[in-house]
Design an enzyme around this catalytic site. Sequence first.
Site, PDB file in Angstrom:
ATOM      1  N   HIS A 118      34.502  38.683  25.806  1.00  0.00           N
ATOM      2  CA  HIS A 118      35.349  37.874  26.690  1.00  0.00           C
ATOM      3  C   HIS A 118      35.592  36.471  26.131  1.00  0.00           C
ATOM      4  O   HIS A 118      36.716  35.965  26.170  1.00  0.00           O
ATOM      5  CB  HIS A 118      34.685  37.796  28.065  1.00  0.00           C
ATOM      6  CG  HIS A 118      35.621  37.433  29.170  1.00  0.00           C
ATOM      7  ND1 HIS A 118      35.362  37.719  30.484  1.00  0.00           N
ATOM      8  CD2 HIS A 118      36.819  36.798  29.181  1.00  0.00           C
ATOM      9  CE1 HIS A 118      36.346  37.280  31.243  1.00  0.00           C
ATOM     10  NE2 HIS A 118      37.248  36.716  30.470  1.00  0.00           N
ATOM     11  N   TYR A 145      34.476  38.730  36.411  1.00  0.00           N
ATOM     12  CA  TYR A 145      35.349  38.641  37.576  1.00  0.00           C
ATOM     13  C   TYR A 145      34.643  39.073  38.860  1.00  0.00           C
ATOM     14  O   TYR A 145      35.134  38.750  39.949  1.00  0.00           O
ATOM     15  CB  TYR A 145      36.594  39.510  37.390  1.00  0.00           C
ATOM     16  CG  TYR A 145      37.487  39.150  36.234  1.00  0.00           C
ATOM     17  CD1 TYR A 145      37.312  37.970  35.497  1.00  0.00           C
ATOM     18  CD2 TYR A 145      38.529  39.995  35.857  1.00  0.00           C
ATOM     19  CE1 TYR A 145      38.121  37.659  34.437  1.00  0.00           C
ATOM     20  CE2 TYR A 145      39.356  39.683  34.794  1.00  0.00           C
ATOM     21  CZ  TYR A 145      39.148  38.524  34.080  1.00  0.00           C
ATOM     22  OH  TYR A 145      39.962  38.225  33.025  1.00  0.00           O
ATOM     23  N   ASP A 160      43.329  45.408  33.879  1.00  0.00           N
ATOM     24  CA  ASP A 160      42.428  44.533  33.122  1.00  0.00           C
ATOM     25  C   ASP A 160      41.422  43.884  34.058  1.00  0.00           C
ATOM     26  O   ASP A 160      41.799  43.255  35.053  1.00  0.00           O
ATOM     27  CB  ASP A 160      43.238  43.440  32.410  1.00  0.00           C
ATOM     28  CG  ASP A 160      42.357  42.515  31.597  1.00  0.00           C
ATOM     29  OD1 ASP A 160      42.196  42.788  30.386  1.00  0.00           O
ATOM     30  OD2 ASP A 160      41.814  41.551  32.158  1.00  0.00           O
ATOM     31  N   LYS A 216      35.385  43.523  29.943  1.00  0.00           N
ATOM     32  CA  LYS A 216      34.901  42.566  28.948  1.00  0.00           C
ATOM     33  C   LYS A 216      33.442  42.200  29.208  1.00  0.00           C
ATOM     34  O   LYS A 216      33.007  42.144  30.364  1.00  0.00           O
ATOM     35  CB  LYS A 216      35.740  41.276  28.992  1.00  0.00           C
ATOM     36  CG  LYS A 216      37.234  41.504  29.097  1.00  0.00           C
ATOM     37  CD  LYS A 216      38.002  40.198  29.232  1.00  0.00           C
ATOM     38  CE  LYS A 216      39.424  40.440  29.701  1.00  0.00           C
ATOM     39  NZ  LYS A 216      39.526  40.790  31.130  1.00  0.00           N
TER      40      LYS A 216
END
Length: 272
Positions: free
Chosen positions: A105, A47, A42, A72
Amino acid sequence: METIQTQGIAMPKLGLGTFRLTEAAGQAAVESALAEGYRHIDTAEMYGNEEIVGAAIAASGVDRRELHVTTKVWYDHLAPDTIRRACDDSMKRLRLDHFDLYLVHWPAPGMDLPAIMETMVGLKDAGLTRAIGVANFTLPLLKQAIEEIGAPVACNQIEYHVYLDQSAILNYLQPKGVPVVAYSPVARGEVVDDPVMQRIAAKHGAQPGQVALKWLLDQDGVAAIPKSQSAAGQRRNLDSFKVTLDDEDRAAIAALPKNRRLVDPAFAPDWD
């Protein structure tokens, strides 16, 4: 690895969360997880690690067909054109030709959810992702997406652990066959020092984090994506499947306070 069937995909119940896994150490952690047997990874554009996740997947030699990869789109990219662009950019960084699951997200204030879901479905129809879903959606937003819009939502990824009650969302989604993917499943390590969790763990010759994970994994339609940078920690999380909780354990966990939300940014929706 046990899987959950949802919207035509088989999602492994335990995956590797990669938030804050970055640079060479982050890539090594993803490579280690794949070597240990993880097949659910994931990530997210926010990120800032899709490139190293993609490099780790490429270096692993694992057949793409064996992998489940989720990424996401960030909440400020939710206009139709920017969703498409974000999808393309994520795919390039991950070195993939499709995702298994592409999520919104976070919901954004004033977002046009029908247009967002129409765009996400378009990505699915184009073969860029096998399934679409949402993250951090409240019950009213889920009802809008699933009932009013009729979107093929494959999951809602939410904070879920022994200290946070998510029964309202679970009770809504489970009859519909829509799974919950639990992030922060060991409450950012807070379970480690909890006397109740320590007592249950000692009873089973396990660690408190394993107990916390097994409590989630025992639930129908719930997957978990703990983050772990070390091979030892990754193995420990996989071994949580070996823990067998009994009714006494579940009652003790049920008695823990259930109002501890650890992820609540300024842009979060009204959880109530």
